[in-house]
Design an enzyme around this catalytic site. Structure first.
Site, PDB file in Angstrom:
ATOM      1  N   CYS A 121       0.833  -1.203   0.000  1.00 28.59           N
ATOM      2  CA  CYS A 121       0.000   0.000   0.000  1.00 28.59           C
ATOM      3  C   CYS A 121       0.871   1.258   0.000  1.00 28.59           C
ATOM      4  O   CYS A 121       1.979   1.261   0.535  1.00 28.59           O
ATOM      5  CB  CYS A 121      -0.919   0.001   1.222  1.00 28.59           C
ATOM      6  SG  CYS A 121      -2.233  -1.237   1.140  1.00 28.59           S
ATOM      7  N   CYS A 202      -3.439   0.063  -3.376  1.00 21.99           N
ATOM      8  CA  CYS A 202      -4.165   0.335  -2.138  1.00 21.99           C
ATOM      9  C   CYS A 202      -3.533   1.510  -1.410  1.00 21.99           C
ATOM     10  O   CYS A 202      -2.390   1.887  -1.694  1.00 21.99           O
ATOM     11  CB  CYS A 202      -4.195  -0.905  -1.232  1.00 21.99           C
ATOM     12  SG  CYS A 202      -2.568  -1.534  -0.760  1.00 21.99           S
TER      13      CYS A 202
END
Length: 308
Positions: A121, A202
């Site tokens: 992420c 993400c």
């Protein structure tokens, strides 16, 4: 009488021998005739299709395998469970002996599954018309990854490939451009890889766009504009940060308040993303100025480090 019997046996043997010779001649003639009927005309191998783009990269197998082993052994050993031989075979079977204008996403699905891996992420960096700058930045800052920094992208970056129905099944002379047929092997591959890269993103994602292009920094027909932006997952991505970079010495055709950026903002907000935009993101601009330290566009960089 013995003489007559001997002569009769001689005639029988002669007739038998003649019969055998005739039979052999008939068999030979039959074989020759069959061969003529089957191969009466010289066999001409089908010619390779001719296209306008460069052909398949020479030594493609060695290049793919070499890059794959380097990636999983030297760069990301945590991916050591990846099978480079299977990955190569999957790529080869996606296009070999096939008409290069009939490529489908199903052809590459096994490859995508074999070579995919998670993207941490806050590390995804997308780009459009800033490829060289984006890659220079990820090389100097390992906190970000472009598609070409993933296994799939690393193996195939700057490589060309396509098949052909005739032997040897791979066209090393030419491959179709996207303008000749959209469903060509490399176009379909990059669309699928880009879609997968976007879906894996993400946290906060970054997008590096070029504000010096007359066509606009955000283009609907680019890979980012037509594929990646629509495959970002609002449930996984918390925000989209745009870095709008201008070429050193180049025109500043568009700023963060420009028409195409507003269009991008509308698309993202409609998909429930929060978007921010920054003109000439400083860490990237400093990288540009490394190659142009004396240019007037880089003077603020020099002044910032000067003593008061």
């Amino acid at each position: 009488m013995p003489f007559q019997q001997g002569s009769a046996r001689t005639r029988q043997r002669t007739v038998l021998l003649v019969g055998i010779v005739v039979l052999l001649v008939v068999l030979i003639l039959a074989v020759v005739l069959a061969s003529l009927l089957t191969h009466g005309k010289p066999e001409v191998s089908p010619k390779m299709m001719k296209w306008k783009d460069r052909g398949t990269t020479k030594n493609l197998q060695e290049v793919i395998l070499g890059r794959c082993y380097n990636y999983i052994m030297a760069r990301y050993p945590e991916l050591g469970d990846k099978d480079c031989l299977k990955i190569w075979e999957s790529l080869k079977h996606a296009f070999i002996y096939k008409n290069p204008c009939n490529t489908t996403s199903e052809d590459y699905q096994p490859l995508m599954e074999l070579a995919s891996h998670p993207i941490p992420c806050n590390k995804s960096l997308f780009w459009s018309r800033t490829k060289d700058l984006a890659h220079r930045y990820t090389k100097s800052n390992e906190n970000f990854l472009t598609l070409e920094d993933t296994l799939l992208g690393y193996m195939t970056d700057m490589i060309s490939w396509c098949g052909d129905p005739s032997a040897p099944g791979i066209n090393y002379e030419s491959c179709p451009k996207r303008s000749e047929c959209e469903s060509n092997p490399t176009s379909v591959f990059w669309k699928m890889a880009s879609k997968m890269f976007a879906r894996e993103a993400c946290g906060v994602v970054q997008v590096m766009l070029n504000g010096s292009t007359e066509a606009g920094a955000f283009r609907n027909n680019s890979i980012f504009g037509s594929v990646e932006v629509f495959n970002l997952n609002p449930d996984k991505v918390s925000a989209v940060h745009i870095w709008l970079m201008h070429d050193i010495g180049g025109p500043q055709s568009e700023s963060c308040s420009g028409h195409s950026i507003m269009r991008l903002r509308s698309i993202l907000e409609e998909r429930n993303f929060t978007m921010t935009c920054e003109d000439n993101y400083r860490p990237v601009q400093l990288l540009q100025c490394v190659q142009n330290p004396d240019h007037t566009d880089c003077q603020p960089c020099a002044n910032a480090t000067a003593a008061p």
